[in-house]
Scaffold this motif. Structure first.
Motif, PDB file in Angstrom:
ATOM      1  N   GLY A 126       0.807  -1.213   0.000  1.00  0.00           N
ATOM      2  CA  GLY A 126       0.000   0.000   0.000  1.00  0.00           C
ATOM      3  C   GLY A 126       0.837   1.259   0.000  1.00  0.00           C
ATOM      4  O   GLY A 126       0.544   2.232  -0.714  1.00  0.00           O
ATOM      5  N   ARG A 127       1.902   1.251   0.788  1.00  0.00           N
ATOM      6  CA  ARG A 127       2.780   2.421   0.830  1.00  0.00           C
ATOM      7  C   ARG A 127       3.452   2.660  -0.513  1.00  0.00           C
ATOM      8  O   ARG A 127       3.458   3.782  -1.037  1.00  0.00           O
ATOM      9  CB  ARG A 127       3.845   2.243   1.922  1.00  0.00           C
TER      10      ARG A 127
ATOM     11  N   VAL B  11      -5.672  -1.942   2.768  1.00  0.00           N
ATOM     12  CA  VAL B  11      -4.272  -1.539   2.808  1.00  0.00           C
ATOM     13  C   VAL B  11      -3.989  -0.414   1.818  1.00  0.00           C
ATOM     14  O   VAL B  11      -2.963   0.246   1.901  1.00  0.00           O
ATOM     15  CB  VAL B  11      -3.338  -2.739   2.548  1.00  0.00           C
ATOM     16  N   ASP B  12      -4.902  -0.207   0.871  1.00  0.00           N
ATOM     17  CA  ASP B  12      -4.783   0.884  -0.100  1.00  0.00           C
ATOM     18  C   ASP B  12      -6.158   1.120  -0.700  1.00  0.00           C
ATOM     19  O   ASP B  12      -6.793   0.192  -1.205  1.00  0.00           O
ATOM     20  CB  ASP B  12      -3.786   0.531  -1.208  1.00  0.00           C
ATOM     21  N   ALA B  13      -6.608   2.363  -0.646  1.00  0.00           N
ATOM     22  CA  ALA B  13      -7.942   2.671  -1.165  1.00  0.00           C
ATOM     23  C   ALA B  13      -7.956   2.797  -2.678  1.00  0.00           C
ATOM     24  O   ALA B  13      -8.975   2.524  -3.315  1.00  0.00           O
ATOM     25  CB  ALA B  13      -8.457   3.958  -0.527  1.00  0.00           C
ATOM     26  N   GLY B  14      -6.847   3.213  -3.270  1.00  0.00           N
ATOM     27  CA  GLY B  14      -6.838   3.513  -4.697  1.00  0.00           C
ATOM     28  C   GLY B  14      -7.179   2.328  -5.575  1.00  0.00           C
ATOM     29  O   GLY B  14      -7.968   2.448  -6.509  1.00  0.00           O
TER      30      GLY B  14
ATOM     31  N   LYS C 262      -4.279  14.405  -7.956  1.00  0.00           N
ATOM     32  CA  LYS C 262      -5.365  14.419  -6.981  1.00  0.00           C
ATOM     33  C   LYS C 262      -4.865  14.612  -5.550  1.00  0.00           C
ATOM     34  O   LYS C 262      -3.714  14.327  -5.238  1.00  0.00           O
ATOM     35  CB  LYS C 262      -6.152  13.105  -7.068  1.00  0.00           C
ATOM     36  N   LEU C 263      -5.781  15.042  -4.688  1.00  0.00           N
ATOM     37  CA  LEU C 263      -5.499  15.182  -3.260  1.00  0.00           C
ATOM     38  C   LEU C 263      -5.061  13.859  -2.656  1.00  0.00           C
ATOM     39  O   LEU C 263      -4.060  13.777  -1.941  1.00  0.00           O
ATOM     40  CB  LEU C 263      -6.750  15.706  -2.545  1.00  0.00           C
ATOM     41  N   GLY C 264      -5.815  12.827  -2.901  1.00  0.00           N
ATOM     42  CA  GLY C 264      -5.519  11.494  -2.379  1.00  0.00           C
ATOM     43  C   GLY C 264      -5.769  10.472  -3.462  1.00  0.00           C
ATOM     44  O   GLY C 264      -5.788  10.789  -4.650  1.00  0.00           O
ATOM     45  N   ASN C 265      -5.955   9.205  -3.047  1.00  0.00           N
ATOM     46  CA  ASN C 265      -6.232   8.152  -4.026  1.00  0.00           C
ATOM     47  C   ASN C 265      -5.155   8.126  -5.113  1.00  0.00           C
ATOM     48  O   ASN C 265      -5.416   7.873  -6.280  1.00  0.00           O
ATOM     49  CB  ASN C 265      -7.612   8.392  -4.643  1.00  0.00           C
ATOM     50  N   ARG C 266      -3.922   8.388  -4.697  1.00  0.00           N
ATOM     51  CA  ARG C 266      -2.853   8.635  -5.661  1.00  0.00           C
ATOM     52  C   ARG C 266      -2.365   7.360  -6.341  1.00  0.00           C
ATOM     53  O   ARG C 266      -1.774   7.421  -7.429  1.00  0.00           O
ATOM     54  CB  ARG C 266      -1.701   9.365  -4.990  1.00  0.00           C
ATOM     55  N   SER C 267      -2.594   6.212  -5.753  1.00  0.00           N
ATOM     56  CA  SER C 267      -2.168   4.979  -6.411  1.00  0.00           C
ATOM     57  C   SER C 267      -3.022   4.659  -7.632  1.00  0.00           C
ATOM     58  O   SER C 267      -2.619   3.884  -8.499  1.00  0.00           O
ATOM     59  CB  SER C 267      -2.234   3.807  -5.420  1.00  0.00           C
ATOM     60  N   ASN C 268      -4.203   5.254  -7.690  1.00  0.00           N
ATOM     61  CA  ASN C 268      -5.152   4.992  -8.782  1.00  0.00           C
ATOM     62  C   ASN C 268      -5.064   6.084  -9.844  1.00  0.00           C
ATOM     63  O   ASN C 268      -5.012   7.271  -9.520  1.00  0.00           O
ATOM     64  CB  ASN C 268      -6.577   4.938  -8.222  1.00  0.00           C
ATOM     65  N   ALA C 269      -5.046   5.672 -11.103  1.00  0.00           N
ATOM     66  CA  ALA C 269      -5.018   6.643 -12.197  1.00  0.00           C
ATOM     67  C   ALA C 269      -6.427   7.135 -12.504  1.00  0.00           C
ATOM     68  O   ALA C 269      -7.358   6.352 -12.612  1.00  0.00           O
ATOM     69  CB  ALA C 269      -4.416   5.993 -13.447  1.00  0.00           C
ATOM     70  N   SER C 270      -6.560   8.447 -12.652  1.00  0.00           N
ATOM     71  CA  SER C 270      -7.805   9.068 -13.098  1.00  0.00           C
ATOM     72  C   SER C 270      -7.453   9.982 -14.251  1.00  0.00           C
ATOM     73  O   SER C 270      -6.550  10.811 -14.131  1.00  0.00           O
ATOM     74  CB  SER C 270      -8.466   9.863 -11.971  1.00  0.00           C
ATOM     75  N   ALA C 271      -8.158   9.824 -15.363  1.00  0.00           N
ATOM     76  CA  ALA C 271      -7.719  10.455 -16.603  1.00  0.00           C
ATOM     77  C   ALA C 271      -8.778  11.325 -17.246  1.00  0.00           C
ATOM     78  O   ALA C 271      -9.980  11.132 -17.058  1.00  0.00           O
ATOM     79  CB  ALA C 271      -7.293   9.382 -17.610  1.00  0.00           C
ATOM     80  N   GLU C 272      -8.312  12.312 -18.012  1.00  0.00           N
ATOM     81  CA  GLU C 272      -9.141  12.987 -18.991  1.00  0.00           C
ATOM     82  C   GLU C 272      -8.950  12.241 -20.315  1.00  0.00           C
ATOM     83  O   GLU C 272      -7.816  11.951 -20.704  1.00  0.00           O
ATOM     84  CB  GLU C 272      -8.713  14.441 -19.149  1.00  0.00           C
ATOM     85  N   ILE C 273     -10.046  11.902 -20.958  1.00  0.00           N
ATOM     86  CA  ILE C 273      -9.940  11.109 -22.181  1.00  0.00           C
ATOM     87  C   ILE C 273     -10.727  11.753 -23.320  1.00  0.00           C
ATOM     88  O   ILE C 273     -11.689  12.495 -23.084  1.00  0.00           O
ATOM     89  CB  ILE C 273     -10.421   9.657 -21.963  1.00  0.00           C
ATOM     90  N   GLU C 274     -10.293  11.472 -24.525  1.00  0.00           N
ATOM     91  CA  GLU C 274     -10.969  11.945 -25.734  1.00  0.00           C
ATOM     92  C   GLU C 274     -11.310  10.736 -26.602  1.00  0.00           C
ATOM     93  O   GLU C 274     -10.477   9.850 -26.806  1.00  0.00           O
ATOM     94  CB  GLU C 274     -10.056  12.887 -26.529  1.00  0.00           C
ATOM     95  N   TYR C 275     -12.563  10.715 -27.090  1.00  0.00           N
ATOM     96  CA  TYR C 275     -12.988   9.684 -28.039  1.00  0.00           C
ATOM     97  C   TYR C 275     -12.894  10.258 -29.443  1.00  0.00           C
ATOM     98  O   TYR C 275     -13.472  11.311 -29.728  1.00  0.00           O
ATOM     99  CB  TYR C 275     -14.434   9.264 -27.781  1.00  0.00           C
ATOM    100  N   ASP C 276     -12.192   9.566 -30.310  1.00  0.00           N
ATOM    101  CA  ASP C 276     -12.048  10.020 -31.698  1.00  0.00           C
ATOM    102  C   ASP C 276     -12.639   8.950 -32.620  1.00  0.00           C
ATOM    103  O   ASP C 276     -11.926   8.235 -33.313  1.00  0.00           O
ATOM    104  CB  ASP C 276     -10.570  10.242 -32.009  1.00  0.00           C
ATOM    105  N   GLY C 277     -13.973   8.831 -32.567  1.00  0.00           N
ATOM    106  CA  GLY C 277     -14.634   7.774 -33.323  1.00  0.00           C
ATOM    107  C   GLY C 277     -14.436   6.413 -32.706  1.00  0.00           C
ATOM    108  O   GLY C 277     -14.290   5.406 -33.416  1.00  0.00           O
ATOM    109  N   ALA C 278     -14.442   6.351 -31.370  1.00  0.00           N
ATOM    110  CA  ALA C 278     -14.209   5.084 -30.658  1.00  0.00           C
ATOM    111  C   ALA C 278     -15.394   4.141 -30.843  1.00  0.00           C
ATOM    112  O   ALA C 278     -16.562   4.541 -30.733  1.00  0.00           O
ATOM    113  CB  ALA C 278     -13.976   5.352 -29.180  1.00  0.00           C
ATOM    114  N   LEU C 279     -15.095   2.875 -31.103  1.00  0.00           N
ATOM    115  CA  LEU C 279     -16.145   1.871 -31.277  1.00  0.00           C
ATOM    116  C   LEU C 279     -16.818   1.575 -29.947  1.00  0.00           C
ATOM    117  O   LEU C 279     -16.157   1.486 -28.902  1.00  0.00           O
ATOM    118  CB  LEU C 279     -15.543   0.586 -31.857  1.00  0.00           C
ATOM    119  N   ALA C 280     -18.140   1.404 -29.983  1.00  0.00           N
ATOM    120  CA  ALA C 280     -18.909   1.121 -28.778  1.00  0.00           C
ATOM    121  C   ALA C 280     -20.164   0.337 -29.142  1.00  0.00           C
ATOM    122  O   ALA C 280     -20.640   0.398 -30.286  1.00  0.00           O
ATOM    123  CB  ALA C 280     -19.302   2.428 -28.086  1.00  0.00           C
TER     124      ALA C 280
END
Length: 541
Positions: free
Chosen positions: A57-58, A123-126, A255-273
């Protein structure tokens, strides 16, 4: 040369204990139908208490994820690089079924057992973020049976199979959620991302998302404006042919906390769904996912409070000041007992909500109605209480608690997140009012639960009567929403403690949180309460 000083009166590391050695947790586990899982919860608890797990966790937080947008040749790769400790945490969580495994388990109590494991593996929230979202993705995905048939077996599999590969070629999957945008935040109906149908029956998404946690997940449930309005879509990171879906990771949030977890800004450029659920019913489709992650917000906050309480008690047992151990000093005992009361109230409510979730999944309509209101109430209040609880627990360690090596600053930085995630305080409070107005059966189910404790404590009876009276003033109810929801949470917690908790804990809770014999800070319990058993329940062997 002789040493310049001796190291005295320092608290030993809090390792080598069973995190699941928690009376409120174990009692609730049995009461809510998951007693059969006690041995495996203890196994996970012993692992969580090891020096190795705490070091994972550390390290995961000391070495946060790094975004690699391009390879050395200039090709777009959009990968997130994690420290090996993150992968160890994820491996344990997935192998112990803390993600979507309950959806493949027919045993009554499976969702309660999973909530208890999520609580213990603190042991780790992220890393809990992708675990939680994967758990929550299944009920939403089931609204499109063909997609569920293909993806659910991999989402529930206990294999942590990290890496960017075509989802259906992997042995296990993780799912994320992508809703909020720059201009809207919680107001997802203001989303501008567009979904255009293609000749292959799939859609192509173009737009952006402002806060997408766990971008390394294999698939995402995403909201976009389709031909019929706001609709839910399943977006893979990698296409079936093995090429990357044009889902660009623009940057990771600092981020303030939750630093082990990645949080992203994302762009869709014709992404399949692929469309999930009915067109134009995106919020209704994804709300099942939101409700499940709201449950985990309560579980995580309750776990954080337990962690803070146990750490503070451990410190007080081993630290001496002014000629005696801190644990023997009356004012410190008041603080520790007050922290323990708040922690147990959160834990008993968390387990009741997990039990309601389990029975709701199995078709119990009364439990479904209760959960609809009680989950929003619990999400608001328990998550609000964690930051002030974390601050007081940290202070019990004095200056040592303010130092990173104690682990308490990380706990404190994590504490505001659960109140923000899946609808901040106002959103949760207004959701309670909306449920009461549109679904009166939820109010009936909520008060039916309170009636089970009727006559057991006069202070509780009086508080319930006052809450009912407060609901009658509809003209001012929106401006009073936070106060109304707070009282609903307190009477629910009190009713559960009176019925199921230790008598000393229930008495202290009713005397302070209901009867008002309490100050504005922790450590203001009135004289005459039996503090010894309350504190003892927060000691670890």
């Amino acid at each position: 040369m002789p040493p310049t000083h001796e190291v005295l009166n320092q608290v030993p590391p809090h390792v080598g204990h069973d995190v699941a050695d928690d009376p409120a947790l174990l009692d609730g586990l049995a009461r809510e139908g998951a007693g059969w899982a006690a041995d495996r919860i203890h196994e996970l608890g012993r692992l969580a208490g090891t020096e190795q797990a705490q070091e994972w966790g550390r390290l995961a937080n000391e070495h946060p994820p790094v975004l690699r947008t391009h390879d050395r040749y200039g090709h777009r790769i959009d990968e997130v690089e994690f420290h090996p400790a993150w992968h160890e945490l994820m491996r344990v969580a997935v192998s112990h079924g803390l993600h979507a495994a309950p959806w493949a388990d027919d045993r009554p109590g499976a969702h309660v057992a999973r909530a208890a494991g999520f609580y213990v593996w603190r042991v780790d929230a992220g890393h809990g973020c992708p675990i939680s979202m994967t758990y929550a993705s299944v009920p939403a995905l089931r609204q499109s049976p063909e997609l569920a048939a293909a993806y659910e077996p991999l989402l529930t599999a206990r294999d942590y199979d990290f890496g960017l590969r075509a989802p259906l070629t992997k042995t296990g999957l993780l799912a994320g959620m992508s809703m909020t945008e720059k201009q809207g935040g919680s107001d997802v109906r203001a989303n501008t991302t567009r979904a255009v149908p293609g000749p292959d029956g799939a859609f192509r998404l173009t737009g952006h998302k402002w806060f997408t946690s766990a971008p390394m997940c294999d698939v995402f449930l995403t909201l976009a404006q389709g031909p019929d309005g706001l609709t839910c879509y399943l977006v893979p990171r990698v296409l079936p042919d093995g090429t990357l879906n044009p889902l660009r990771l623009m940057r990771l949030k600092d981020k303030l906390g939750n630093r082990s977890n990645a949080s992203a800004e994302i762009e869709y450029d014709g992404a399949l769904a692929w469309q999930v659920g009915e067109g134009g019913r995106g919020v209704r489709t994804i709300i099942e996912m939101v409700n499940m992650t709201r449950l985990d917000c309560v579980v995580g906050a309750a776990a954080g409070m337990r962690h803070g309480t146990v750490t503070a008690v451990h410190h007080a047992v081993h630290r001496r000041a002014f000629g005696r151990a801190l644990i023997d000093q009356p004012l410190m005992r008041n603080v520790l007992a007050d922290l323990a009361v708040e922690s147990e109230a959160a834990t008993v409510l968390m387990l009741r909500l997990a039990g309601a979730t389990d029975r709701s999944v199995r078709g119990d309509e009364a439990e479904t109605a209760f959960k609809r209101l009680a989950l929003a109430v619990g999400k608001y209040w328990v998550c609000k209480r964690w930051p002030v609880h974390a601050a007081e627990a940290l202070e019990c360690l004095g200056g040592n608690g303010y130092v990173e090596e104690s682990g308490m600053p990380r706990l404190f930085r994590e504490s505001p997140l659960n109140s923000i995630w899946e609808g901040s305080g106002n959103v949760a409070a207004l959701d309670v009012l909306r449920a009461m107005a549109r679904e009166p059966q939820t109010v009936e189910a909520f008060f039916a639960e309170l009636d089970l404790a009727a006559g057991a404590d006069s202070r509780l009876d009086t508080a319930v009567k006052q809450v009912k009276e407060s609901l009658a003033d509809l003209a001012t109810i929106e401006i009073r929403a936070r106060r109304v929801v707070e009282r609903l949470a307190l009477v629910l917690q009190a009713s559960l403690l009176v019925r199921h908790g230790h008598p000393a804990v229930a008495d202290a809770f009713c005397a302070t949180r209901l009867d008002g014999d309490w100050g504005s800070a922790f450590g203001t319990l009135p004289p005459g309460l039996d503090l010894a058993p309350i504190i003892d329940r927060a000691r670890t062997a």
